[in-house]
Design an enzyme around this catalytic site. Sequence first.
Site, PDB file in Angstrom:
ATOM      1  N   SER A   1      33.811  37.456  40.871  1.00 39.57           N
ATOM      2  CA  SER A   1      33.760  38.210  42.120  1.00 39.57           C
ATOM      3  C   SER A   1      32.329  38.678  42.410  1.00 39.57           C
ATOM      4  CB  SER A   1      34.762  39.357  42.060  1.00 39.57           C
ATOM      5  OG  SER A   1      35.014  39.875  43.349  1.00 39.57           O
TER       6      SER A   1
ATOM      7  N   ASP B   1      40.109  35.373  44.542  1.00 39.02           N
ATOM      8  CA  ASP B   1      39.333  36.238  43.651  1.00 39.02           C
ATOM      9  C   ASP B   1      39.690  36.019  42.179  1.00 39.02           C
ATOM     10  OD1 ASP B   1      38.417  38.655  42.210  1.00 39.02           O
ATOM     11  OD2 ASP B   1      37.909  39.367  44.214  1.00 39.02           O
TER      12      ASP B   1
END
Length: 739
Positions: free
Chosen positions: A65, A209
């Site tokens: 991320s 993610d």
Amino acid sequence: MKKTIILTFLLIVSVGFSQEISKQKKDVKVGLVLSGGGAKGFAHVSVLKVLEEAGVRVDYIGGTSMGAIIGALYASGYNATQLDSIIRSIDFEKILSDDLPRKSKPFYEKEIGEKYALTLPIINKKIGIPRALTGGQNVLNLLTQLTQHVNNINDFSKLPIPFLCIATNLETGNQEILKSGFLPEAVRASGSFPTLLTPVEIDGKLLTDGGIVNNFPVDEVIDMGADIIIGVDIQSGLNSKNELDSAVKILNQIVGFQMYNTLNSKHKKVDLIIKPNMEEYNVVSFDKVNEIMEEGERAAREKYSEFSDISKSQLSAQTQKVNTKQIQQLHIEKIEIEGNKNYTRAYILGKLNLRKRDTTSYKKLIESINNLTSTGNFENIQYRIVDGDHGSIVKFKVKENRISNFLKLGVHFDDLYKTGIILNSTAKHIFYKNDVVSADLILGDNVRYNFDYFVDNGFYTSFGLKSRYSSFNSNVKFDEANVNKINLVYEDFTNQLYFQTVFSRKFAIGIGGEYKRIKAFTETITSLENNIFAENKGRLYFDRSNYFNLFSYLKIDTYNKNYFQKKGAYLNTEFKWYGSSSDYNNDFSSFFQLKGKIGLAHTFFNKLTAHFQSEAGITIGSNGNRALDYNLGGYGENYINNFIPFYGYDLAQLNENSFLKSSMTFRYEFLPKNYLSTTANYARVEKDIFNEGRIFENTKSGYMVGYGLDTFIGPVEINYAWSPDHNEKYWYFNVGFWF
């Protein structure tokens, strides 16, 4: 002499022995693990600064991320000071919202697409909801721009520092280790926070993610060959129920369930852990850059002695210098496009406004990509710039939007059309490539519809069809038969076929033919011509004719917004030839009308906007039909035909075959999206507006003050208007986008 020879020999042996020991000493490879955490990831930059200060050479990087974003930039050659400057220069709200300037929108979208409060995708004949709040194109553009110096590297182990990142496979729930491909796309996938950014499809896998499955990829960095692992963990633990007071926090909590179950075991595999205190911040604390970085530096400084020890164990420091200077200008030798199916090459190039052999700036290249993005027809647009023999080759890889059908909704109220609810169905590439079909049904006090079909051929000539039915009724001034006011019922049915060309995305030039039917009548007057009233069921018709016309136009629209404009210019000129008519009043003869409108908006001190507008219209030839004359008066943005708003007068109170009108509005934004405004408008409505040079003679004037609020459903405004020419006062109130 012998003694000197012996000492020299011993010295040589000693140096050689030391060098041999040095050669046998193993170099220590350092792996850096950067966790995800949104805005909290700013702390990674501060840690990198301290690592550099201590002389630690980072040999491998793995991140998830925001950790993947910071890690990729560092791995591509940026140092920590450069990263600090980059972060502080980014408007994260703009980047994450995919906020594109209005000037990027196609002319077609500016004309018909800015009247809806809600847009919903239709998937498999069912109404759905968007995958996320934003598509993430701005994020991809930024990452591509920042990593352009390594855009020819597909194997991430070949970067200045070998790198990998983690994403989550949405179909299987498994982690995907991204070690190769297009670096900006991989990092964009790793950072696709659920519901905020759309997932990314890579090699047929739909990825989101990486923090969902592995927010701290320590095992993966060990496998890269690292001897010592330094981990930076910016996670702040699960929240209590009292702290779960927002959708973002709840989503972050859900994502964190699996993450925190394995975190302790991951920490045990790290040789040195840096854990800044992030309890006061969350994934969207982008306005807390200074505070987050200070906390990151504080936590890193506590480990400075350990950093120094690691540095001493390495044989050499990081000495490789990477040129991260970005391209400022390029000469386009060739343009390659890959991935288009429903949109032609000419369409894409037309929106990009790029041609080979052009010389352009990198800034304009980004603007070109914004132009293509703003069509809404592409999920993402990748680009690479590679060196050619005679310039740069720009390679575009587009992924078309899988959704081509939409339901759009809006609401509106104003004093003329009253209450309206708009239902729109939009479908793309139905009959041909590049085409769009849009149909509005407006329900309320005045039922109306709009139908538009447009084939956008980009650089080449485009063509379209329009059909419209509009109606309203209003009490208007009337100066015949001693009647002060009448209730006018006005109906318009118009159909157009036209051809259009756009130059430089600024000028739209069109020509076409039109069939128009106008019906204008009143039931107020019932004492005259009783035989006619009986025949027409008690109605007095001012017009009830069919018209066959030719028209042409030139349009320019660079306003930054459709309402409450702060800057930009506007021009709309139309030439129309009323060629023939069914002639209800038996007095028609062919004539021409030329009408134009210009506008300029400029803002001072970012709060006070001056907005100047001027309109004019003339009739060439003989027109005896009042319904086709220019009718000035009233307030509104959706007037049709020759009805022109003029504040301080009733609808259509001023009527003649030519006019000249100008207005100046000063608008002050005293709170975000809250505006106070004052307007002065002046007009001459005469048979001859030039009046032998006496253009100010018999000028009418009107003034207006008001308050406006910019909302997601459109402008909400209340205005008070008057004129010194008479004693009447007017209140105008409207809610929602005009349609």
